[in-house]
Write a protein that holds these residues in place. Sequence first.
Motif, mmCIF file in Angstrom:
data_model
loop_
_atom_site.group_PDB
_atom_site.id
_atom_site.type_symbol
_atom_site.label_atom_id
_atom_site.label_comp_id
_atom_site.label_asym_id
_atom_site.label_seq_id
_atom_site.Cartn_x
_atom_site.Cartn_y
_atom_site.Cartn_z
ATOM 1 N N HIS A 1 0.555 -1.037 0.145
ATOM 2 C CA HIS A 1 0.124 -0.005 -0.098
ATOM 3 C C HIS A 1 1.061 1.090 0.179
ATOM 4 C CE1 HIS A 1 -3.137 2.968 0.885
ATOM 5 N NE2 HIS A 1 -2.524 3.405 1.964
ATOM 6 N N ALA A 2 0.718 2.147 -0.534
ATOM 7 C CA ALA A 2 1.900 3.154 -0.992
ATOM 8 C C ALA A 2 1.261 3.741 -2.377
ATOM 9 C CB ALA A 2 3.670 2.661 -1.612
ATOM 10 N N GLY A 3 0.512 4.708 -1.972
ATOM 11 C CA GLY A 3 -0.252 5.836 -2.202
ATOM 12 C C GLY A 3 0.602 6.803 -3.011
ATOM 13 N N ARG A 4 -0.306 7.144 -4.238
ATOM 14 C CA ARG A 4 0.574 8.491 -5.060
ATOM 15 C C ARG A 4 0.621 9.774 -4.595
ATOM 16 N NH1 ARG A 4 -0.829 4.184 -8.177
ATOM 17 N NH2 ARG A 4 0.660 3.350 -9.670
ATOM 18 N N GLN A 5 -0.749 10.034 -4.575
ATOM 19 C CA GLN A 5 -1.407 11.249 -4.153
ATOM 20 C C GLN A 5 -2.386 11.017 -3.501
ATOM 21 O OE1 GLN A 5 -0.699 13.654 -8.153
ATOM 22 N NE2 GLN A 5 0.431 14.701 -7.505
ATOM 23 N N GLU A 6 -3.006 12.523 -2.932
ATOM 24 C CA GLU A 6 -3.851 12.708 -1.777
ATOM 25 C C GLU A 6 -4.656 13.912 -2.337
ATOM 26 O OE1 GLU A 6 -3.485 13.571 2.499
ATOM 27 O OE2 GLU A 6 -1.729 12.169 1.872
ATOM 28 N N SER B 1 -11.675 12.404 0.421
ATOM 29 C CA SER B 1 -10.968 11.966 -0.600
ATOM 30 C C SER B 1 -9.857 11.907 -1.115
ATOM 31 C CB SER B 1 -11.260 13.277 -1.458
ATOM 32 O OG SER B 1 -10.770 14.919 -1.581
ATOM 33 N N GLY B 2 -8.841 11.701 0.431
ATOM 34 C CA GLY B 2 -7.818 11.972 0.715
ATOM 35 C C GLY B 2 -7.197 10.642 0.943
ATOM 36 N N CYS B 3 -8.018 9.511 0.798
ATOM 37 C CA CYS B 3 -7.251 7.563 1.188
ATOM 38 C C CYS B 3 -6.581 7.364 0.146
ATOM 39 C CB CYS B 3 -7.988 7.472 2.187
ATOM 40 S SG CYS B 3 -8.049 5.950 3.193
ATOM 41 N N PRO B 4 -6.363 7.176 -0.800
ATOM 42 C CA PRO B 4 -6.014 6.200 -2.293
ATOM 43 C C PRO B 4 -5.936 5.021 -1.873
ATOM 44 C CG PRO B 4 -4.244 7.240 -1.307
ATOM 45 C CD PRO B 4 -5.401 7.944 -0.412
#
Length: 353
Positions: free
Chosen positions: A12-17, A126-129
């Motif tokens: 789990h490595a989100g790119r952007q939020e 909307s900040g939880c990729p």
Amino acid sequence: MKTFHNPDHQQHAGRQEMFRGRMVDCHEVPARLDFVMNELRQRSLGDVLPPAISEIELDAALASVHSERYLSFLEGAWAEWVAMDPANAGRDALPSVWPMPNRHGFRTNVLPHNFAARMGAFAFDSGCPLTAGTWAAARKGAACAMAAAAEVASGARSAFALTRPPGHHAGPDFFGGYCFINNAAVAAQTLRDKGFERVAVLDVDYHHGNGTQTIFYERPDVLTISIHGDPLTEYPFYLGHADERGAGAGEGYNLNLPLARGTGFMPWIKALDQALDAVHQYKASALVVPMGLDTFEGDPISGFTLKSGDYTTIGRRLADADLPTVFTFEGGYAVAEVGVNAVNLLEGFARAA
């Protein structure tokens, strides 16, 4: 103190939020866990192990705190996202539409077939990729929480679930705040299942543990307490007020201690003493601490002013409760300092024995 770490967390490595109206690089990154792991090994603070939990046990634990349709959604979400558009394989999934409660036409019992709409039904920000490896990482994180609780249930004084993504914002059927599976709730329920009659959850993250509160809000067997930034100005905004005290059979078993942005160590530790007094009055037989380190003065998305040395004192105060204790790793986004702060707290607790 044994630490159970998540070997799958880097999946789990989100790119952007979405953060304050713009797309930014994610604050919740794999390096957070790596800094804590390195600090634990440098100070030799007990064994660091992967969890050994069976898939059957894990399925049962997840179902005990989250709804079936929510877990089903998380498990299949990435495949659905890519099926919408093959190009989605190169970008994370973020919700873009949400149902409005208490409006004509809102049906809580009906989920749209469209994936974007279904995602919004389960998300509260909307900040939880959501990424290709989110489900695997979150699932193994819950196994860490279970293993830590089992260690305490077998007689250990304490154990630490070192995992990411964090968990305390995840509710029975919703995700947000970087959280998908509520690790603290899994730990608390595991302790209950293993014979602890009354469990207290004492959340010290800067942001209110809205998911944990929601999961246990109508239950008297788990006391939930949260010390956090005042939701009038601080995320997650819509829960965390002092008048939220539980409902039904759980009335009186939820305690929120909101504090103003800019709060320093002395008023913060006073709130901790109030929380620990509530734990004592409750006659808890075990304690779960969702351990957020975003109360640190250098945290980029929070607003308290605690210093690194303060976490040692916090650990000692928590040890004064004299309860079997499970720690779960939650927030803390001053990445370079999060390892020192986390291990200061754990070492303060361990050395107070």
